[in-house]
Scaffold this motif. Structure first.
Motif, PDB file in Angstrom:
ATOM      1  N   ASN A 185       0.831  -1.215   0.000  1.00 38.54           N
ATOM      2  CA  ASN A 185       0.000   0.000   0.000  1.00 38.54           C
ATOM      3  C   ASN A 185       0.864   1.264   0.000  1.00 38.54           C
ATOM      4  O   ASN A 185       0.645   2.188   0.779  1.00 38.54           O
ATOM      5  N   CYS A 217       1.844  -8.955   5.155  1.00 37.96           N
ATOM      6  CA  CYS A 217       0.905  -7.850   5.332  1.00 37.96           C
ATOM      7  C   CYS A 217       0.473  -7.732   6.793  1.00 37.96           C
ATOM      8  O   CYS A 217       0.480  -6.652   7.377  1.00 37.96           O
ATOM      9  N   VAL A 222      -5.328  -9.995  -3.242  1.00 34.08           N
ATOM     10  CA  VAL A 222      -4.775  -8.639  -3.281  1.00 34.08           C
ATOM     11  C   VAL A 222      -4.159  -8.421  -4.664  1.00 34.08           C
ATOM     12  O   VAL A 222      -3.863  -9.379  -5.373  1.00 34.08           O
ATOM     13  N   ASP A 259      -1.038  -3.994  -3.458  1.00 33.08           N
ATOM     14  CA  ASP A 259      -2.111  -3.058  -3.118  1.00 33.08           C
ATOM     15  C   ASP A 259      -3.281  -3.875  -2.587  1.00 33.08           C
ATOM     16  O   ASP A 259      -3.891  -4.643  -3.325  1.00 33.08           O
ATOM     17  N   THR A 260      -3.574  -3.740  -1.280  1.00 33.81           N
ATOM     18  CA  THR A 260      -4.657  -4.533  -0.699  1.00 33.81           C
ATOM     19  C   THR A 260      -5.998  -3.832  -0.858  1.00 33.81           C
ATOM     20  O   THR A 260      -7.032  -4.412  -0.582  1.00 33.81           O
ATOM     21  N   ASN A 261      -5.988  -2.568  -1.248  1.00 31.97           N
ATOM     22  CA  ASN A 261      -7.234  -1.803  -1.303  1.00 31.97           C
ATOM     23  C   ASN A 261      -7.629  -1.392  -2.712  1.00 31.97           C
ATOM     24  O   ASN A 261      -8.461  -0.516  -2.882  1.00 31.97           O
ATOM     25  N   SER A 262      -7.036  -2.019  -3.720  1.00 32.64           N
ATOM     26  CA  SER A 262      -7.347  -1.588  -5.087  1.00 32.64           C
ATOM     27  C   SER A 262      -8.767  -2.009  -5.462  1.00 32.64           C
ATOM     28  O   SER A 262      -9.346  -2.918  -4.855  1.00 32.64           O
ATOM     29  N   GLU A 263      -9.310  -1.384  -6.456  1.00 36.25           N
ATOM     30  CA  GLU A 263     -10.682  -1.669  -6.885  1.00 36.25           C
ATOM     31  C   GLU A 263     -10.799  -3.122  -7.343  1.00 36.25           C
ATOM     32  O   GLU A 263     -11.771  -3.813  -7.019  1.00 36.25           O
ATOM     33  N   HIS A 314     -10.937  -5.423  -4.279  1.00 37.71           N
ATOM     34  CA  HIS A 314     -12.250  -5.374  -3.623  1.00 37.71           C
ATOM     35  C   HIS A 314     -13.306  -6.089  -4.447  1.00 37.71           C
ATOM     36  O   HIS A 314     -14.174  -6.769  -3.910  1.00 37.71           O
ATOM     37  N   ARG A 356     -12.977  -9.769  -4.005  1.00 36.32           N
ATOM     38  CA  ARG A 356     -13.421 -10.117  -2.658  1.00 36.32           C
ATOM     39  C   ARG A 356     -14.942 -10.126  -2.563  1.00 36.32           C
ATOM     40  O   ARG A 356     -15.528 -10.998  -1.936  1.00 36.32           O
ATOM     41  N   TYR A 397     -16.265  -9.001   7.417  1.00 35.23           N
ATOM     42  CA  TYR A 397     -15.846  -8.633   6.068  1.00 35.23           C
ATOM     43  C   TYR A 397     -17.045  -8.391   5.156  1.00 35.23           C
ATOM     44  O   TYR A 397     -16.935  -7.645   4.183  1.00 35.23           O
ATOM     45  N   GLU A 407     -17.161  -5.001   3.110  1.00 35.49           N
ATOM     46  CA  GLU A 407     -17.262  -4.938   1.660  1.00 35.49           C
ATOM     47  C   GLU A 407     -18.647  -4.488   1.202  1.00 35.49           C
ATOM     48  O   GLU A 407     -18.828  -4.147   0.042  1.00 35.49           O
TER      49      GLU A 407
END
Lengths: 478, 172
Positions: free
Chosen positions: A6, A22, A49, A75-79, A82, A85, A114, A118
């Motif tokens: 990140n 992570c 991820v 990048d754990t938060n990329s579009e 998500h 997920r 989660y 999400e």
């Protein structure tokens, strides 16, 4: 090895998978099937991820099955992460019953967490939910709810890898897969309870905790298990300052890692004894309730009137209480003895040492002399006064031998729950291990702290305050 | 210092009788007007669906409680009036309250429990009267709290209607 998580460059251990890298750097990656104590299998796919390695375009990978490599950009938060997920949650929730109001796991369920995180609470499937068995008993300790199960197989791997005696398996194929025991036999062994902690949803629940309390109402305090000399780190969980509802393992790399044995786990049932009394004094009609001060006065006046004192302490006595008891032994001119029962057959290779003395090492280091229950019984038959101090001392000596002692012996009992033996002149109730603080030293020399999770019943004193009361009276005489 | 000057009485006032008759006229006049006092408790206070009385537990037609003792109302209650202990039962819904207590000395009739309930089990009834000679008597258990859902229907319909309206507003 250095990777970028990140946008932050971090130092990672190359032997661990990406998800552990992570987590070690305080980046949350959702996980169901991954557990640091088990081999990763990558069956739940929630830990996906986005990763970029070298010149290749970024791709979404399962973090638990991906080894770290130099210069990786995560990048754990990329579009895209998500999105995958959310798709994954949709599949996991397809047959999940969503009976959270009933489920015991609600509040500590990662599927719930989660799903909220999400925002994926509905799916596109128009198929009816599949029905499995909701209440499948797996022996006398655990119930399996196959509907709630998300097939992460943590429980299967626990028995394969930790206890090394496989007992559970994923049976059936495709969408009819479910967790079952081999040949529908009951689970065996002393480590079954751990699978209920491992279960990320409410599929595996403990029979003795089932529907007993909501987890957010429990007050949790870190403590140390006293069932054997291993001294596993545990979390004691109490409902409304009253009953201990459950005991769960607390991660401790040196002692127990993530696990505890069922003996320790189900000691929660024994942590709520009935009929606690502050003090009892022998009167004309047997043991009668009295003030703690009167009981202590009676003890110290007997110390003055007699010779030949005996002081036996329980192996549950903490180091702090042990120090004070050493002083008491010195003022009584007797050698400090602690009760050291023979190891039980519960000993195994994993955690349980079979030795029911949580503070053996601590008391030995202080200078207490271990004596077996037989030796203590012999000493009791020759002494004039005997002081038995500490939790579970009656149980460890055995109630029957105490019952047979002559009434000429003046026996002073300081234990959580007592018995009505004719030799007992005074019985003082003491705070149990969930009601007092202190230190135990385990068999390998690791220090384990115990912590008061609930207040002792009204009038029942802390052991340390009772010893100090006795010492003050002894000093006043000298 | 304030000097209060007493008003001089007129002759008619000093004669006394005319003033008494004037007073009696008001009294007699009021006697024939409609009453504005309510004969409570013989004459109960009219309740509407908006009335937020004491919370009650709804029962299904077969006499079982709708409550699954999930503890949502317990945690939503700002006055800590609710205490719930659950236990396992043999029905398909596996859980039921063993103890469900509302301490009406604490309850402030805010209706948060009703809002929090995911199972449509607790409703604000139109029962408002509360009296007892002991504190213990005002801690109501399941037996005192449960009501057939039909007795609470007016409130149930109202809340559902309001919730639906809110949903249509919020979705647009």
């Amino acid at each position: 090895m250095k990777i970028t998580v990140n946008g932050r460059e971090v130092e990672v251990d190359p032997s661990k998978p990406l998800i552990a890298a992570c987590h070690d750097n305080e980046v949350d990656v959702p996980n169901y099937c991954y557990h640091p104590g088990l081999t990763p299998v990558g069956s739940c796919r929630i830990c996906q991820v986005e990763v970029q390695e070298g010149e290749r375009p970024p791709r979404v990978v399962a973090a638990c099955r991906t080894p770290v490599s130099e210069g990786m950009i995560v990048d754990t938060n990329s579009e895209a992460a998500h999105e995958t997920r959310r798709e994954c949650l949709e599949f996991l929730l397809k047959d999940h019953p969503l009976d959270c109001p009933i489920c015991d796991k609600a509040g500590e369920c990662t599927l719930q967490d989660y799903t909220y995180a999400e925002g994926q609470s509905s799916g596109q499937s128009s198929e009816p939910r599949q029905n499995f068995e909701k209440r499948k008993s797996l022996g006398d300790k655990i119930v399996l709810d196959q509907e709630r199960c998300i097939l992460c197989s943590r429980c299967v791997r626990f028995f394969e890898e930790v206890t090394e005696k496989p007992q559970l398996t994923v049976a059936g194929l495709g969408s009819r897969s479910r967790i079952e025991t081999f040949g529908d036999r009951d689970l065996t062994g002393n480590y079954q309870g751990n699978i209920t902690d491992l279960c990320p949803v409410g599929a595996l629940t403990l029979k003795n905790f089932r529907f007993k309390a909501r987890v957010w109402n429990l007050v949790k305090k870190g403590s140390t298990c006293g069932e054997c000399s291993r001294g596993c780190s545990v979390s004691v969980e109490v409902l409304r300052q009253g009953e201990v509802k459950r005991i769960r393992p607390r991660y401790n790399e040196q002692v127990n890692r993530w696990w505890i044995c069922d003996t320790g786990r189900f000691s929660s049932d024994r942590a709520n004894p009935e009929g606690r009394v502050p003090a009892l004094l022998r009167g004309y009609s047997g043991l009668e309730a009295c003030e703690v001060e009167d009981a202590l006065d009676s003890v110290t006046s007997a110390y003055r009137a007699h010779d030949g004192h005996l002081l036996v302490v329980s192996p549950w006595v903490t180091v702090e209480e042990g120090e004070a008891l050493l002083e008491l032994a010195a003022s009584l001119k007797t050698e400090p003895i602690f009760l050291s029962p023979t190891p039980s057959e519960l000993k195994d290779d994993l955690l349980h040492t079979g030795d029911p003395c949580p503070n053996r090492r601590g008391l030995m280091d202080l200078g207490f002399i271990p004596k077996s229950p037989e030796e203590v019984r012999e000493l009791l038959s020759t002494a004039e006064t005997a002081t038995l101090f500490g939790e579970r001392i009656v149980e460890l000596i055995g109630p029957e031998p105490l019952d047979e002692l002559p009434t000429s012996l003046r026996l002073f009992l300081f234990d959580v729950s007592g018995i009505d033996a004719p030799a007992i002149a005074v019985h003082c109730g003491i705070a149990s291990w969930v009601e007092r603080g202190g230190t135990w030293v385990n068999i390998d020399g690791h220090v384990g702290r115990i912590q008061a999770t609930r207040p002792a019943p009204a009038g029942v004193r802390q052991p340390l305050s009772l010893i100090e009361g006795l010492l003050a009276a002894q000093e006043a005489v000298q | 210092m304030v000097i209060v000057k007493r008003k001089e009485l007129t002759l008619a006032e000093r004669l006394y009788i005319p003033e008494v008759l004037r007073g009696l006229r008001i009294t007699l006049g009021k006697m024939f007007q409609p009453k504005s006092t309510r004969q409570y408790p013989e004459e109960p206070i009219p309740s509407t669906e908006v009335t937020r009385g004491q919370p009650r537990l709804a029962e299904n037609e077969d006499g079982t409680l709708r409550c699954v003792s999930c503890g949502m109302c317990e945690i939503a209650c700002p006055a800590y009036a609710i205490t719930i202990d659950g236990h396992e039962i043999d029905r398909p819904i596996e859980r039921e309250p063993e103890r469900f207590e509302i301490d009406f000395l604490r309850c402030i009739l805010c209706g948060f429990c009703e809002e929090a309930c995911p199972k449509e089990a607790i409703w604000m009834s139109d029962e408002l009267e509360l009296a007892d000679t002991t504190r213990k008597g005002l801690i109501y258990g399941i037996e005192k709290l449960k009501r057939p859902a039909s007795a609470l229907q007016k409130r149930i319909d109202y809340v559902k209607r309001i919730n639906d309206r809110w949903r249509t507003f919020s979705s647009t």
